[in-house]
Design an enzyme around this catalytic site. Structure first.
Site, PDB file in Angstrom:
ATOM      1  N   TYR A  36       0.824  -1.214   0.000  1.00 11.56           N
ATOM      2  CA  TYR A  36       0.000   0.000   0.000  1.00 11.56           C
ATOM      3  C   TYR A  36       0.853   1.257   0.000  1.00 11.56           C
ATOM      4  O   TYR A  36       1.626   1.497   0.945  1.00 11.56           O
ATOM      5  CB  TYR A  36      -0.905  -0.013   1.237  1.00 11.56           C
ATOM      6  CG  TYR A  36      -1.817   1.171   1.357  1.00 11.56           C
ATOM      7  CD1 TYR A  36      -2.995   1.241   0.632  1.00 11.56           C
ATOM      8  CD2 TYR A  36      -1.506   2.228   2.216  1.00 11.56           C
ATOM      9  CE1 TYR A  36      -3.852   2.325   0.752  1.00 11.56           C
ATOM     10  CE2 TYR A  36      -2.351   3.319   2.345  1.00 11.56           C
ATOM     11  CZ  TYR A  36      -3.522   3.373   1.605  1.00 11.56           C
ATOM     12  OH  TYR A  36      -4.365   4.451   1.719  1.00 11.56           O
ATOM     13  N   SER A  92       3.181  -3.548   4.444  1.00 10.76           N
ATOM     14  CA  SER A  92       3.358  -4.854   3.811  1.00 10.76           C
ATOM     15  C   SER A  92       4.749  -4.993   3.234  1.00 10.76           C
ATOM     16  O   SER A  92       5.427  -3.996   2.931  1.00 10.76           O
ATOM     17  CB  SER A  92       2.344  -5.141   2.693  1.00 10.76           C
ATOM     18  OG  SER A  92       1.015  -5.132   3.180  1.00 10.76           O
ATOM     19  N   GLY A 127       0.637  -6.901   5.089  1.00  9.55           N
ATOM     20  CA  GLY A 127       0.543  -8.094   4.246  1.00  9.55           C
ATOM     21  C   GLY A 127       1.935  -8.570   3.885  1.00  9.55           C
ATOM     22  O   GLY A 127       2.578  -8.012   2.997  1.00  9.55           O
TER      23      GLY A 127
END
Length: 369
Positions: free
Chosen positions: A131, A241, A280
């Site tokens: 992101y 992430s 993530g």
């Protein structure tokens, strides 16, 4: 592909582990692997892009064995279910921002069709995302198919550009500017030399948890020394992430690839990543050491003359050494992100500051105060 203008971590006197690197200290030290970037920047608000990893020149028509691991699943890597089911990677790999994973996937389908022509086959491309919405207008969908095709066309072996490039353009890592990083390790065996190469898109971690060779660098270089990016109140520290891509020419079977992917997560932890709730952290490993796997197609003539395929595998006794190579290369790849990425002021005037090299060396007692 040009080197980053900022020094890599070894140029700063920081060495991770004990095994030697390949000639480029990059994922491209694995023969046949190529990397390409398209960087997209437009004013302060648009800072994004796409990075591609091509396992070998005929990946569209000749799969390789692969395996995956999830440290924390607040993220996406498309195509993993088929890899878990079949143990095979059938496409190039794309890395981009969270809201552009779909367009990159579709463009990779188009690339496979262009390479193989029309036919009764299917494509499940692998695309990982992190992101970049703190520094990039992520909802503007600025990554388009032509950017993916440009990255594929630019993909090359040799040195790999790092830092604020490609899919890593708008990323943040441990409270510093993040992005793309790579490293490699080699080992000699009775069967010859094996290479493990790693490429990361790093957008994870909390400043205070950053450790380098056991030194609490993130505590030493606190916000008073290098400011943290201004975060929205609802943004949980450590969100973001990391995607880790591990490549090797060691002849591994799918379950062995999955074991390398899992070990790369240990490197994330050694540097202070904890797989936070909204991070993530996804890992994929592939091996180019077994070639000749037939392509997928609904064609009765495919492989009827070759019902069996000979494959090789590394002896179990050598796996610990490959684990070590993977962990060392992943650690160094993340550190190469931190030392090559450059300060970026992006969307809403938010700034992610580069890791200051002098402060970094001082924290590691490599330079006097």
């Amino acid at each position: 592909m040009a080197d980053s203008p900022r020094k890599r971590v070894r140029n700063l006197g920081v060495v991770v582990g004990e095994h030697p690197t390949g000639p480029y200290n990059a994922i491209t030290d694995v023969a046949g692997v190529r990397v390409g970037h398209t960087t997209i920047q437009d004013g302060a608000a648009v800072n994004t892009g796409v990075t591609v990893v091509v396992p070998h020149d005929d990946i569209w028509g000749e799969p390789v064995f692969a395996g995956a691991h999830r440290l924390n699943g607040s993220g996406e890597m498309t195509g993993l279910e088929w890899i878990r089911e079949s143990g095979e990677l059938t496409t190039a790999i794309g890395l981009t921002n969270t809201h552009s994973a779909g367009v990159v996937r579709d463009a990779l389908v188009d690339a496979q069709v262009a390479a193989r022509g029309d036919g009764l086959y299917w494509s499940l491309p692998v695309v990982g995302e992190t992101y970049d919405g703190l520094l990039n207008d992520i909802n503007g969908h600025h990554v388009r198919a032509e950017h993916v095709h440009a990255a594929l066309a630019a993909a090359s072996d040799g040195p790999v550009a790092e830092g604020n490039v490609g899919g890593g353009t708008g990323m943040i890592c441990h409270g510093f500017k993040g992005g793309i990083g790579t490293a490699s390790r080699v080992t000699d065996t009775a069967a010859g030399r094996y290479t493990v190469g790693v490429l990361v898109q790093a957008n994870h971690g909390r400043r205070e948890r950053l450790r380098v060779n056991g030194v609490p660098v993130g505590e030493v270089i606190g916000p008073e020394a290098v400011p943290l990016p201004e975060m929205p109140r609802a943004y949980e520290p450590g969100s973001g992430s990391i995607i880790v891509i591990v490549a090797t020419d060691a002849p591994l079977l799918p379950h062995q690839c999955a074991r390398l992917a899992q070990r790369s997560a240990l490197a994330v932890g050694r540097l202070g990543g904890t797989g936070e709730q909204y991070s993530g952290d996804l890992m994929l490993a592939f091996s180019t050491g077994n070639r000749g796997i037939p392509p997928y197609a609904w064609d009765e003539n495919v492989d009827t003359e070759r019902p069996e395929i000979d494959v090789r595998m590394v002896a179990p006794q050598l796996m610990t050494r490959l684990f070590d190579l993977t962990i060392e290369a992943t650690e160094e790849a993340i550190l190469n992100v931190l030392v090559t990425a450059e300060t970026l002021t992006g969307r809403d005037g938010r700034t992610a500051h580069a890791l200051d090299h002098k402060l970094f060396r001082t924290a590691l007692l490599l330079e006097d105060h």
